[in-house]
Design a protein around this motif. Sequence first.
Motif, PDB file in Angstrom:
ATOM      1  N   UNK A 127      37.352  37.184  42.113  1.00 42.39           N
ATOM      2  CA  UNK A 127      37.458  38.709  41.639  1.00 42.39           C
ATOM      3  C   UNK A 127      38.783  39.192  41.515  1.00 42.39           C
ATOM      4  N   UNK A 128      39.648  38.705  42.645  1.00 44.31           N
ATOM      5  CA  UNK A 128      41.081  39.260  42.843  1.00 44.31           C
ATOM      6  C   UNK A 128      41.874  38.659  41.337  1.00 44.31           C
ATOM      7  N   UNK A 129      41.458  37.734  40.757  1.00 43.67           N
ATOM      8  CA  UNK A 129      42.173  37.415  39.549  1.00 43.67           C
ATOM      9  C   UNK A 129      41.773  38.318  38.257  1.00 43.67           C
ATOM     10  N   UNK A 130      41.099  39.367  38.644  1.00 48.23           N
ATOM     11  CA  UNK A 130      40.874  40.159  37.482  1.00 48.23           C
ATOM     12  C   UNK A 130      40.769  41.662  37.984  1.00 48.23           C
ATOM     13  N   UNK A 131      41.884  42.101  38.637  1.00 55.73           N
ATOM     14  CA  UNK A 131      41.991  43.253  39.071  1.00 55.73           C
ATOM     15  C   UNK A 131      42.526  43.983  37.938  1.00 55.73           C
TER      16      UNK A 131
END
Length: 253
Positions: free
Chosen positions: A23-27
């Motif tokens: 999910x950190x790739x889509x902040x």
Amino acid sequence: MTKQISLDALWDSATSQDRVFHLDDFTHLPEAARRYLEHAIAPGTKLASAVRLKMHGEIKLKSWIPFKAEQVICWEHGLIWSATAWMNSFLPIVGSDRIIDGIGAMQWKLLGLFPVMTASGSDITRSAIGRLQSESLWLPSVFCGDGVSWASPDSSDLDSNLHPSFVVQGERAELDFTLDQTGCLKTCKLPRWGNPDDAEFRYVDFGGILEEEGTFCGYTIPTRLRIGWYFGSDRFESEGEFFRGTIDDAIYR
């Protein structure tokens, strides 16, 4: 690859990817988009390029008739939906709908022998691409691609509206999702090329109600749904709805 490719060959054509979901790739995405992706894909799940589904349900021809089907969506090439439906509960109609590498076709035969519907051409292809666009919700990894743009026009305490847009098979998809506060999809709508009233082909609102969901191989997808034309209007219930399906199994590659 041609439109005559088999379901198994389409599945075998899927290419494996090394990228996994974090999910950190889509902040940078809107909050509703992050909520949807976090709900739909478990952390560390490999981002699939294809899904193979088994399903059953009812499809409306002149009346509602039962069906069983298997489907492969391979994002690089397209989809094949292979099904058997039973008229009068015992006469099987066997065939498939497909869009493969920009060529759409439908072929259905009574008892697997006698043609009852055969269709192809540019209008069928454009309509089939619209189907592929709408069924991207069974392959949530599609929405992790760099070519997807997002908008989240408004929201309430109960749900959010989410608008993903992307290009597939040369046509731009403009999807409208409604999701709840957990990220679960509730409805999906898009303009799809078709002629549901046997008039000229044109873009018509298409979509449906996503009633239940399930998790397979790290992906949480709609598993019971009602789909049809004129979605969002009174005509959906009275004349547009033509598909009621339940997903029994899904595997990803």
